[in-house]
Enzyme design. Structure first.
Site, PDB file in Angstrom:
ATOM      1  CB  SER A 128      -0.802   0.053   1.065  1.00 56.37           C
ATOM      2  OG  SER A 128      -1.872  -0.883   1.197  1.00 56.37           O
ATOM      3  CG  HIS A 179      -2.309   3.740   3.746  1.00 56.72           C
ATOM      4  ND1 HIS A 179      -3.689   3.588   3.721  1.00 56.72           N
ATOM      5  CD2 HIS A 179      -1.679   2.644   3.555  1.00 56.72           C
ATOM      6  CE1 HIS A 179      -3.898   2.298   3.417  1.00 56.72           C
ATOM      7  NE2 HIS A 179      -2.788   1.717   3.506  1.00 56.72           N
TER       8      HIS A 179
END
Length: 261
Positions: A128, A179
């Protein structure tokens, strides 16, 4: 930029070898670790997961290896799907070497931040951070390099990134730092990565030789004055709107998957 028109896996590999190889690594590692449950797969997982304590003990490779490990089939599939959707345009624009730097560099930067901020017991895996790194590069284009991205693609990126960042804080089991700093590192590195690149073109000369087009050239594919004109939604996007929406939902589902062990 995000609608795939390749007719076969072979053609996709010829056009975007780095994206294809990364996806292949994701699938292969999932296959031997989760599907076959081999002893060597368990060994790879145990020595590949990003665990802050062991990084502090000198196992620095754990800053890299979590990028290619996943928590199950769906996590792997949707990470790979996101790369297939958002990676090809950047690979063509940046070139193989710079794309590898972008993908791995943004994820490693996020993992370094995680190491210094989270506790020694903190463990994580997944790509991610790299996917958000690609988002960061695209967002930089939207604001500062409009010559490299068309308006429709800018709108798609805007919607996806806004919702993805919101979900980062709304879903549990998410590596928030992974993230955010994946995204920030992509945005920060973008000026260097994008220096001297040309806009994405599906008809570039690196397509397979058997497919030639009369209008093929190396020039920009975008009208420089397009931002000052009123434009209708491109027919290709309008006809594929359902699939685009499905793709966006799938990507958002991916970004909501747990990547903290």
């Amino acid at each position: 930029m995000f609608i795939r028109t390749e007719r076969s896996i072979r053609e996709f590999f010829e056009l975007y070898p780095v994206v294809t190889i990364i996806v292949g690594i994701n699938i292969f590692l999932w296959f031997i670790i989760d599907f076959l449950n081999l002893q060597i797969g368990t060994y790879i997982r145990d020595y590949g997961v990003g665990i802050n304590y062991w990084i502090g003990e000198g196992e620095w490779w754990r800053l890299f290896t979590p990028i290619f490990l996943h928590a199950g089939a769906m996590h792997m599939l949707f990470n790979s799907f996101s790369l297939v959707l958002f990676g090809p345009a950047l690979e063509q624009m940046l070139g193989k070497f710079k794309f590898i730097l972008a993908y791995i560099g943004t994820a490693v930067t996020a993992n370094i931040v995680i190491y210094f901020i989270e506790s020694p017991a903190y463990a994580h895996l997944g790509a991610s951070g790299a996917i958000f790194g690609l988002f960061g590069i695209y967002v930089y284009m939207v604001f500062f390099r409009k010559d490299l991205i068309d308006q429709s693609s800018s709108q798609i990126i805007g919607v996806i990134v806004a919702i993805a960042l919101a979900m980062t804080f709304l879903r549990s089991g998410i590596s928030i730092l992974g993230h955010l700093f994946g995204f920030f590192s992509g945005f920060t590195y973008a000026p260097l990565l994008l220096a001297g690149v040309k806009s994405y073109s599906p008809w570039s000369r690196n397509r397979p030789r058997k497919r030639k087009y009369a209008d093929d050239d190396d020039g920009p594919q975008f009208d420089p004055d397009r931002w000052n004109k009123k434009r209708k939604m491109p027919e290709a996007i309008r006809k594929n709107m359902l699939w685009i929406i499905v793709g966006i939902i799938a990507v958002l589902w991916l970004l909501g998957q747990a990547n903290i062990l």
